[in-house]
Design an enzyme around this catalytic site. Structure first.
Site, PDB file in Angstrom:
ATOM      1  N   SER A  25       0.831  -1.208   0.000  1.00 55.18           N
ATOM      2  CA  SER A  25       0.000   0.000   0.000  1.00 55.18           C
ATOM      3  C   SER A  25       0.861   1.252   0.000  1.00 55.18           C
ATOM      4  O   SER A  25       0.360   2.360   0.153  1.00 55.18           O
ATOM      5  CB  SER A  25      -0.932  -0.001   1.216  1.00 55.18           C
ATOM      6  OG  SER A  25      -0.182  -0.077   2.417  1.00 55.18           O
ATOM      7  N   ASN A 112      -2.603  -2.255  13.247  1.00 52.31           N
ATOM      8  CA  ASN A 112      -4.043  -1.994  13.182  1.00 52.31           C
ATOM      9  C   ASN A 112      -4.448  -0.735  13.943  1.00 52.31           C
ATOM     10  O   ASN A 112      -5.234   0.066  13.445  1.00 52.31           O
ATOM     11  CB  ASN A 112      -4.816  -3.218  13.679  1.00 52.31           C
ATOM     12  CG  ASN A 112      -4.515  -4.451  12.829  1.00 52.31           C
ATOM     13  OD1 ASN A 112      -3.888  -4.329  11.770  1.00 52.31           O
ATOM     14  ND2 ASN A 112      -4.935  -5.621  13.288  1.00 52.31           N
ATOM     15  N   THR A 157     -38.245  27.869 -10.579  1.00 51.39           N
ATOM     16  CA  THR A 157     -38.507  26.491 -10.139  1.00 51.39           C
ATOM     17  C   THR A 157     -38.680  25.703 -11.428  1.00 51.39           C
ATOM     18  O   THR A 157     -39.178  26.260 -12.421  1.00 51.39           O
ATOM     19  CB  THR A 157     -39.783  26.357  -9.271  1.00 51.39           C
ATOM     20  OG1 THR A 157     -40.906  26.736 -10.057  1.00 51.39           O
ATOM     21  CG2 THR A 157     -39.721  27.223  -8.009  1.00 51.39           C
ATOM     22  N   HIS A 158     -38.242  24.477 -11.453  1.00 50.22           N
ATOM     23  CA  HIS A 158     -38.263  23.662 -12.684  1.00 50.22           C
ATOM     24  C   HIS A 158     -37.504  24.356 -13.815  1.00 50.22           C
ATOM     25  O   HIS A 158     -37.787  24.129 -14.988  1.00 50.22           O
ATOM     26  CB  HIS A 158     -39.694  23.392 -13.155  1.00 50.22           C
ATOM     27  CG  HIS A 158     -40.610  22.877 -12.078  1.00 50.22           C
ATOM     28  ND1 HIS A 158     -40.894  21.543 -11.906  1.00 50.22           N
ATOM     29  CD2 HIS A 158     -41.283  23.529 -11.096  1.00 50.22           C
ATOM     30  CE1 HIS A 158     -41.724  21.394 -10.880  1.00 50.22           C
ATOM     31  NE2 HIS A 158     -41.963  22.592 -10.366  1.00 50.22           N
ATOM     32  N   SER A 279     -11.585  26.860 -27.875  1.00 50.41           N
ATOM     33  CA  SER A 279     -11.760  25.641 -28.663  1.00 50.41           C
ATOM     34  C   SER A 279     -10.608  25.504 -29.644  1.00 50.41           C
ATOM     35  O   SER A 279     -10.069  26.496 -30.122  1.00 50.41           O
ATOM     36  CB  SER A 279     -13.089  25.721 -29.415  1.00 50.41           C
ATOM     37  OG  SER A 279     -13.046  24.923 -30.581  1.00 50.41           O
ATOM     38  N   LYS A 285     -14.973  30.537 -29.603  1.00 51.22           N
ATOM     39  CA  LYS A 285     -15.451  29.929 -28.365  1.00 51.22           C
ATOM     40  C   LYS A 285     -14.787  30.440 -27.103  1.00 51.22           C
ATOM     41  O   LYS A 285     -13.583  30.687 -27.060  1.00 51.22           O
ATOM     42  CB  LYS A 285     -15.239  28.411 -28.433  1.00 51.22           C
ATOM     43  CG  LYS A 285     -16.148  27.735 -29.437  1.00 51.22           C
ATOM     44  CD  LYS A 285     -17.569  27.608 -28.938  1.00 51.22           C
ATOM     45  CE  LYS A 285     -17.712  26.306 -28.191  1.00 51.22           C
ATOM     46  NZ  LYS A 285     -19.044  26.220 -27.591  1.00 51.22           N
ATOM     47  N   ASN A 287     -15.334  28.863 -23.384  1.00 52.35           N
ATOM     48  CA  ASN A 287     -16.084  27.821 -22.678  1.00 52.35           C
ATOM     49  C   ASN A 287     -15.867  27.886 -21.167  1.00 52.35           C
ATOM     50  O   ASN A 287     -14.761  28.167 -20.715  1.00 52.35           O
ATOM     51  CB  ASN A 287     -15.661  26.440 -23.200  1.00 52.35           C
ATOM     52  CG  ASN A 287     -16.034  26.240 -24.654  1.00 52.35           C
ATOM     53  OD1 ASN A 287     -17.083  26.709 -25.094  1.00 52.35           O
ATOM     54  ND2 ASN A 287     -15.175  25.568 -25.397  1.00 52.35           N
ATOM     55  N   GLU A 292     -17.592  23.596 -15.507  1.00 52.11           N
ATOM     56  CA  GLU A 292     -17.996  22.251 -15.966  1.00 52.11           C
ATOM     57  C   GLU A 292     -17.226  21.163 -15.224  1.00 52.11           C
ATOM     58  O   GLU A 292     -17.776  20.116 -14.872  1.00 52.11           O
ATOM     59  CB  GLU A 292     -17.732  22.099 -17.462  1.00 52.11           C
ATOM     60  CG  GLU A 292     -18.610  22.962 -18.341  1.00 52.11           C
ATOM     61  CD  GLU A 292     -18.164  22.876 -19.791  1.00 52.11           C
ATOM     62  OE1 GLU A 292     -18.715  22.066 -20.536  1.00 52.11           O
ATOM     63  OE2 GLU A 292     -17.237  23.617 -20.178  1.00 52.11           O
ATOM     64  N   TYR A 319     -10.077  -6.263  12.393  1.00 55.38           N
ATOM     65  CA  TYR A 319      -9.280  -5.836  11.243  1.00 55.38           C
ATOM     66  C   TYR A 319      -9.331  -6.888  10.145  1.00 55.38           C
ATOM     67  O   TYR A 319      -9.205  -8.080  10.397  1.00 55.38           O
ATOM     68  CB  TYR A 319      -7.811  -5.579  11.627  1.00 55.38           C
ATOM     69  CG  TYR A 319      -7.002  -5.115  10.420  1.00 55.38           C
ATOM     70  CD1 TYR A 319      -6.974  -3.770  10.072  1.00 55.38           C
ATOM     71  CD2 TYR A 319      -6.326  -6.019   9.602  1.00 55.38           C
ATOM     72  CE1 TYR A 319      -6.285  -3.338   8.943  1.00 55.38           C
ATOM     73  CE2 TYR A 319      -5.644  -5.603   8.469  1.00 55.38           C
ATOM     74  CZ  TYR A 319      -5.622  -4.264   8.149  1.00 55.38           C
ATOM     75  OH  TYR A 319      -4.953  -3.838   7.032  1.00 55.38           O
ATOM     76  N   GLN A 324      -7.326  -1.916   4.095  1.00 55.00           N
ATOM     77  CA  GLN A 324      -6.240  -1.167   3.457  1.00 55.00           C
ATOM     78  C   GLN A 324      -6.762  -0.345   2.273  1.00 55.00           C
ATOM     79  O   GLN A 324      -6.146   0.624   1.879  1.00 55.00           O
ATOM     80  CB  GLN A 324      -5.157  -2.153   2.983  1.00 55.00           C
ATOM     81  CG  GLN A 324      -3.975  -1.490   2.316  1.00 55.00           C
ATOM     82  CD  GLN A 324      -2.824  -2.463   2.113  1.00 55.00           C
ATOM     83  OE1 GLN A 324      -2.164  -2.858   3.071  1.00 55.00           O
ATOM     84  NE2 GLN A 324      -2.596  -2.875   0.894  1.00 55.00           N
TER      85      GLN A 324
HETATM   86  N1  ARG Z   1      -0.976  -1.319   5.074  1.00 52.14           N
HETATM   87  C1  ARG Z   1      -1.920  -1.927   5.951  1.00 52.14           C
HETATM   88  C2  ARG Z   1      -3.201  -1.073   6.032  1.00 52.14           C
HETATM   89  O1  ARG Z   1      -3.196   0.022   5.558  1.00 52.14           O
HETATM   90  C3  ARG Z   1      -1.314  -2.114   7.255  1.00 52.14           C
HETATM   91  C4  ARG Z   1      -2.051  -2.993   8.177  1.00 52.14           C
HETATM   92  C5  ARG Z   1      -1.675  -4.382   8.058  1.00 52.14           C
HETATM   93  N2  ARG Z   1      -2.178  -5.058   9.214  1.00 52.14           N
HETATM   94  C6  ARG Z   1      -2.208  -6.365   9.287  1.00 52.14           C
HETATM   95  N3  ARG Z   1      -2.768  -6.857  10.348  1.00 52.14           N
HETATM   96  N4  ARG Z   1      -1.719  -7.113   8.308  1.00 52.14           N
HETATM   97  O2  ARG Z   1      -4.230  -1.506   6.518  1.00 52.14           O
END
Ligand code: ARG
Length: 481
Positions: A25, A112, A157-158, A279, A285, A287, A292, A319, A324
């Site tokens: 991650s 965790n 309205t509408h 454009s 143009k 825009n 948007e 957990y 993640q």
């Molecule tokens: N990168 C993980 C997360 O964001 C870390 C937690 C991993 N914990 C575990 N019990 N494997 O959740």
């Protein structure tokens, strides 16, 4: 050489390259690095204070972590992609730098409770930044509304002409929407500002941790209550994602309005050049792309909320690695909303309103029809009957290409004997606007009141937000002393 995982002891072999890359991650949670180091610093101090590790080791850890913060801030900290996340990287680098003491940092802590702590600190800062930006946009709208309490325009309205309103009143409607957004963020803040550290993996810890101390060191209001809930809980992320989506829906509505207003059909406003693009083929143009894109990017914030709700919906306590997948959406919603707020304020500030055109537009669509009916009511006719009478008058006008106020007294009498010359004065558009004096109405004096109350609420939101920013500033100063 491949880096060793935090949990390598249990395994005869390391994870495959594919598994490592699939489960990593780091690309997303690198963003939490500062919070991870700060959280580790508080944890290390607490470990020393409680005697869970030696005072000297705690000091070594604290010194090393403070240096990591400094290095991170000056861009001198490199993370290894071979380690699965930012938390692993921080601990790894620290241990490389300070040696044996580094191996004690993770005592009485799990990733965790650590992840949740880091993430809450991120969302906490994000809330304060977004509320600040929301206040800036409100300020712009208020400044413009103050000058337009007598500027008449059609209210819709509408998307059909309904009743006359002032431009100031219309702009204030946006202010009150954004005010609720700010309030929602500040309300979410109260629930999120609790410290997960000490919850451990899911069941708490047997070490004599001082959860109050880590909580206070990190500027949280208090530790969370139930360890199992704590490591499972992403309500704070969901609330934040919802609040972002809701605010983006408001901004999208503003964007849509600007697209309409700057179109040649409306011509209620001219988009400043700085917020328009051209454009590649059509030389004429101009825009309204910024407006948007604000409208378009609301889709991201809405999608992000759905993504996060979907991650959460089937998870058993506590957990699960699915958790993640909680950060990307939150980061994306934060970026989307903050950049849109950053753009939309100056766009409204520099918008050139076409008051003449707004006044002209009031000629169409029988904006005073309700007032003519109300006039008959004042002269004794039941409203339902008055509605019919005026409806017939409007039908007549449509056929003749006339406006209600240009009917002759004779024509009026044909619809009801109760109508006369005074009736025509009663339905002048200006009179219709000024008459709407009910609380919250569009009459100038009522709009003045709304300006006052909007400013009062903004003042209290600003005080709350600035107070919290200042408090956290001190928290970080104290932590790094
Ligand atoms: N990168 C993980 C997360 O964001 C870390 C937690 C991993 N914990 C575990 N019990 N494997 O959740």
């Amino acid at each position: 050489m491949a880096e060793k995982q935090l949990w390598s002891g249990r395994f005869a072999e390391g994870p495959s390259e594919a598994t490592l890359s699939f489960t990593s991650s780091l690309s997303v949670d690198t963003r939490l690095a500062w919070y991870d180091i700060a959280g580790s610093l508080a944890h290390a101090i607490m470990l020393g204070e409680t005697g869970i590790i030696g005072k000297d080791e705690s000091e070594v850890l604290a010194k090393g972590l403070k240096q990591l913060l400094t290095d991170l801030e000056s861009g001198e900290l490199d993370f290894s992609t071979e380690l699965e996340d930012v938390h692993t990287n921080v601990e790894h680098i620290l241990t490389q730098r300070v040696g044996e003491a580094g191996k004690r940092l993770h005592t009485a802590r799990s990733r965790n409770d650590q992840v949740s702590t880091d993430f809450r600190m991120f969302v906490r800062d994000a809330v304060l930044e977004i509320v600040t930006l929301l206040l800036e946009v409100q300020n712009v709208l208020i400044a413009r509304a103050e000058k337009e309490t007598g500027t008449i325009m059609p209210g819709f309205t509408h998307l059909q002409h309904a009743q006359p309103v002032s431009l100031g009143f219309h702009l204030l409607a946006h202010v009150f929407r954004l005010q609720r957004d700010a309030e929602r963020f500040l309300d979410a803040y109260k629930r999120l500002n609790q410290c997960p550290l000490g919850a451990g993996a899911l069941a708490g810890t047997g070490h004599p941790v001082d959860r109050e101390l880590t909580s206070a060191l990190l500027g949280f209001d208090r530790p969370t209550d139930n360890a199992m809930d704590t490591v499972s809980d992403r309500d704070f992320a969901l609330e934040f994602a919802y609040d972002c989506a809701q605010a983006m829906v408001h901004l999208s509505s503003m964007g849509e309005e600007l697209v309409l207003w700057t179109s040649p059909e409306f011509r209620f406003a001219e988009m400043p050049d700085a917020f328009a693009t051209g454009s590649s083929i059509m030389p004429q143009k101009k825009n309204p792309d910024v407006a948007e894109l604000v409208r378009g990017r609301s889709s991201l914030a809405i999608g992000n909320l759905m993504q996060l709700l979907t991650v959460m919906k089937g998870l058993p306590l506590s957990y699960n690695r699915d958790l993640q997948e909680d950060k990307g959406s939150v980061f994306s919603s934060y970026e989307t909303l903050s950049t849109c707020l950053f753009m939309i304020g100056p766009m409204y500030r520099d918008l050139d309103f076409n008051r003449e055109r707004m006044a002209q537009a009031c000629a169409d669509g029988f904006l005073n029809a309700t007032d003519l009916a109300d006039h008959l009511v004042r002269r004794g006719m039941p409203f339902r009957q008055a509605h019919e009478v005026v409806g017939a008058a409007v039908q007549h006008c449509v056929k003749k290409g006339k406006r209600l106020e240009s009917l002759t007294v004779k024509e009026l009498k044909g619809f009801s004997e109760l109508l006369d010359k005074e009736s025509l004065e009663y339905i002048s558009l200006d009179a219709c606007l000024r008459r709407r004096t009910s609380a919250g109405g569009t009459a100038p004096e009522r709009v003045e009141e709304q300006l006052v109350s909007a400013k009062a609420i903004m003042g209290s939101h600003r005080a709350e937000c600035e107070g919290e920013v200042a408090r956290l500033y001190e928290v970080w100063e104290d932590l790094r002393k």
